[in-house]
Design a protein around this motif. Sequence first.
Motif, mmCIF file in Angstrom:
data_model
loop_
_atom_site.group_PDB
_atom_site.id
_atom_site.type_symbol
_atom_site.label_atom_id
_atom_site.label_comp_id
_atom_site.label_asym_id
_atom_site.label_seq_id
_atom_site.Cartn_x
_atom_site.Cartn_y
_atom_site.Cartn_z
ATOM 1 N N ASP A 1 0.830 -1.205 0.000
ATOM 2 C CA ASP A 1 0.000 0.000 0.000
ATOM 3 C C ASP A 1 0.867 1.259 0.000
ATOM 4 O O ASP A 1 0.541 2.258 -0.643
ATOM 5 C CB ASP A 1 -0.925 0.013 1.225
ATOM 6 C CG ASP A 1 -1.987 -1.080 1.151
ATOM 7 O OD1 ASP A 1 -2.313 -1.511 0.024
ATOM 8 O OD2 ASP A 1 -2.464 -1.514 2.219
ATOM 9 N N PHE A 2 1.986 1.188 0.732
ATOM 10 C CA PHE A 2 2.883 2.336 0.798
ATOM 11 C C PHE A 2 3.515 2.614 -0.561
ATOM 12 O O PHE A 2 3.633 3.763 -0.981
ATOM 13 C CB PHE A 2 3.970 2.087 1.845
ATOM 14 C CG PHE A 2 4.982 3.196 1.959
ATOM 15 C CD1 PHE A 2 4.649 4.395 2.565
ATOM 16 C CD2 PHE A 2 6.266 3.036 1.449
ATOM 17 C CE1 PHE A 2 5.575 5.422 2.675
ATOM 18 C CE2 PHE A 2 7.199 4.057 1.553
ATOM 19 C CZ PHE A 2 6.851 5.254 2.166
ATOM 20 N N VAL A 3 3.945 1.557 -1.235
ATOM 21 C CA VAL A 3 4.584 1.713 -2.547
ATOM 22 C C VAL A 3 3.638 2.372 -3.539
ATOM 23 O O VAL A 3 4.057 3.188 -4.375
ATOM 24 C CB VAL A 3 5.058 0.340 -3.082
ATOM 25 C CG1 VAL A 3 5.477 0.448 -4.555
ATOM 26 C CG2 VAL A 3 6.217 -0.175 -2.244
ATOM 27 N N PHE A 4 2.343 2.060 -3.453
ATOM 28 C CA PHE A 4 1.376 2.610 -4.402
ATOM 29 C C PHE A 4 0.607 3.812 -3.841
ATOM 30 O O PHE A 4 -0.407 4.215 -4.407
ATOM 31 C CB PHE A 4 0.387 1.508 -4.823
ATOM 32 C CG PHE A 4 1.006 0.448 -5.689
ATOM 33 C CD1 PHE A 4 1.222 0.669 -7.044
ATOM 34 C CD2 PHE A 4 1.414 -0.763 -5.140
ATOM 35 C CE1 PHE A 4 1.801 -0.290 -7.849
ATOM 36 C CE2 PHE A 4 2.002 -1.739 -5.936
ATOM 37 C CZ PHE A 4 2.209 -1.502 -7.288
ATOM 38 N N ASP A 5 1.098 4.357 -2.741
ATOM 39 C CA ASP A 5 0.512 5.585 -2.194
ATOM 40 C C ASP A 5 1.196 6.775 -2.870
ATOM 41 O O ASP A 5 2.161 7.336 -2.364
ATOM 42 C CB ASP A 5 0.720 5.637 -0.677
ATOM 43 C CG ASP A 5 -0.099 6.747 -0.017
ATOM 44 O OD1 ASP A 5 -0.533 7.664 -0.745
ATOM 45 O OD2 ASP A 5 -0.269 6.708 1.212
ATOM 46 N N PHE A 6 0.680 7.142 -4.032
ATOM 47 C CA PHE A 6 1.341 8.165 -4.846
ATOM 48 C C PHE A 6 1.281 9.556 -4.210
ATOM 49 O O PHE A 6 2.106 10.413 -4.519
ATOM 50 C CB PHE A 6 0.718 8.191 -6.246
ATOM 51 C CG PHE A 6 0.936 6.909 -7.009
ATOM 52 C CD1 PHE A 6 2.202 6.565 -7.463
ATOM 53 C CD2 PHE A 6 -0.116 6.040 -7.255
ATOM 54 C CE1 PHE A 6 2.420 5.392 -8.158
ATOM 55 C CE2 PHE A 6 0.094 4.850 -7.944
ATOM 56 C CZ PHE A 6 1.360 4.522 -8.398
ATOM 57 N N LYS A 7 0.322 9.760 -3.328
ATOM 58 C CA LYS A 7 0.243 11.051 -2.652
ATOM 59 C C LYS A 7 1.468 11.260 -1.764
ATOM 60 O O LYS A 7 2.067 12.348 -1.750
ATOM 61 C CB LYS A 7 -1.036 11.128 -1.812
ATOM 62 C CG LYS A 7 -1.268 12.499 -1.185
ATOM 63 C CD LYS A 7 -2.615 12.558 -0.489
ATOM 64 C CE LYS A 7 -2.860 13.944 0.099
ATOM 65 N NZ LYS A 7 -4.188 14.042 0.764
ATOM 66 N N VAL A 8 1.865 10.199 -1.038
ATOM 67 C CA VAL A 8 3.042 10.278 -0.183
ATOM 68 C C VAL A 8 4.296 10.499 -1.014
ATOM 69 O O VAL A 8 5.145 11.335 -0.684
ATOM 70 C CB VAL A 8 3.189 8.995 0.668
ATOM 71 C CG1 VAL A 8 4.527 8.984 1.397
ATOM 72 C CG2 VAL A 8 2.056 8.893 1.670
ATOM 73 N N HIS A 9 4.411 9.749 -2.124
ATOM 74 C CA HIS A 9 5.576 9.918 -2.997
ATOM 75 C C HIS A 9 5.619 11.328 -3.587
ATOM 76 O O HIS A 9 6.691 11.904 -3.768
ATOM 77 C CB HIS A 9 5.555 8.882 -4.116
ATOM 78 C CG HIS A 9 5.689 7.470 -3.625
ATOM 79 N ND1 HIS A 9 6.735 7.049 -2.828
ATOM 80 C CD2 HIS A 9 4.897 6.387 -3.804
ATOM 81 C CE1 HIS A 9 6.587 5.762 -2.554
ATOM 82 N NE2 HIS A 9 5.477 5.345 -3.120
ATOM 83 N N GLY A 10 4.437 11.858 -3.872
ATOM 84 C CA GLY A 10 4.360 13.224 -4.395
ATOM 85 C C GLY A 10 4.843 14.237 -3.372
ATOM 86 O O GLY A 10 5.561 15.184 -3.714
#
Length: 297
Positions: A48-57
């Motif tokens: 879930d963390f890997v695909f949490d694009f908001k966090v990566h953004g």
Amino acid sequence: MKKKPIFYRISQLVGFLLGARIFVAVLLTFALYVSTFFLFNQEESLRDFVFDFKVHGIIFCTVLSILAGGIINQFYDREKDQLTKPFRTKIQNFLKQKYFLYAYLILVAISLTTAFLISQRVFYFFLIYQFFMWFYSHKLSKILILNNITFVSLTLYPFFGMMVYYHTFSGKVFLMAVFLFVMLLMIDIVKDILTKNADKIFAYTTIPNTFGTHNAVNVVVALSVLLFTVSMLIINNTGIHSILPLYFAAGLFVIILSVYLLLSSVKKSNFIVLNIFRIWVFVGIIAMLLDGIIERF
């Protein structure tokens, strides 16, 4: 038109990377990912963390902000850096200052645009961050005590944002935040001791310049006592049963060694202590990573 040699192009690239403090940005990015997943994010799985694009953004905006902050800081400090960092300044001179300013504006624009696409709250968060990074370089870096506190606060600002994002509020996190704040504050004061003469020439009002080197060392020693106390509280609250508490336990000896060096007549003791502190911060990031891997996997 004569083509410039490849060495010149490489020197320009290296000069830009040093001006943007890319290596500091890489370290802070690594620390941000480690702390976000293993400290602030207690429930989300790795997938879930890997695909949490908001966090990566958000982390992407942070990286661009740090790079932009490094550029604008070296722009204002370029005269002082000629004395304190002559080798780095010589390499940076391969690239004209206007290109650093262009890069600064581009990085700020990309960062704020990305933040706005994520959400308005994230946009305001980074707008405030960008403003104070510029204001620190322009004005606050020359104001007594406020310069040290602002520098450390800006370093920890993205971590505070992630803590709020994940609503991670606990005594353990608070104590670790205090530990890191005090450690970074000590690093900044010791750095001011080493650059005392250059700071005086260019009117940077620092603790060593205002109160003397001896009193500045006493301030660092007093902060070391506070750091020692916070480390003991963390150990008492968590117990020594994993890697991270062992890091704080070993840190007690590091603090004692640093105080001994600061109060001794050892040649270049301030320089040695500065690097001990910096290395110990990096060791802490690794300890958090290993501790998180053991606990979560």
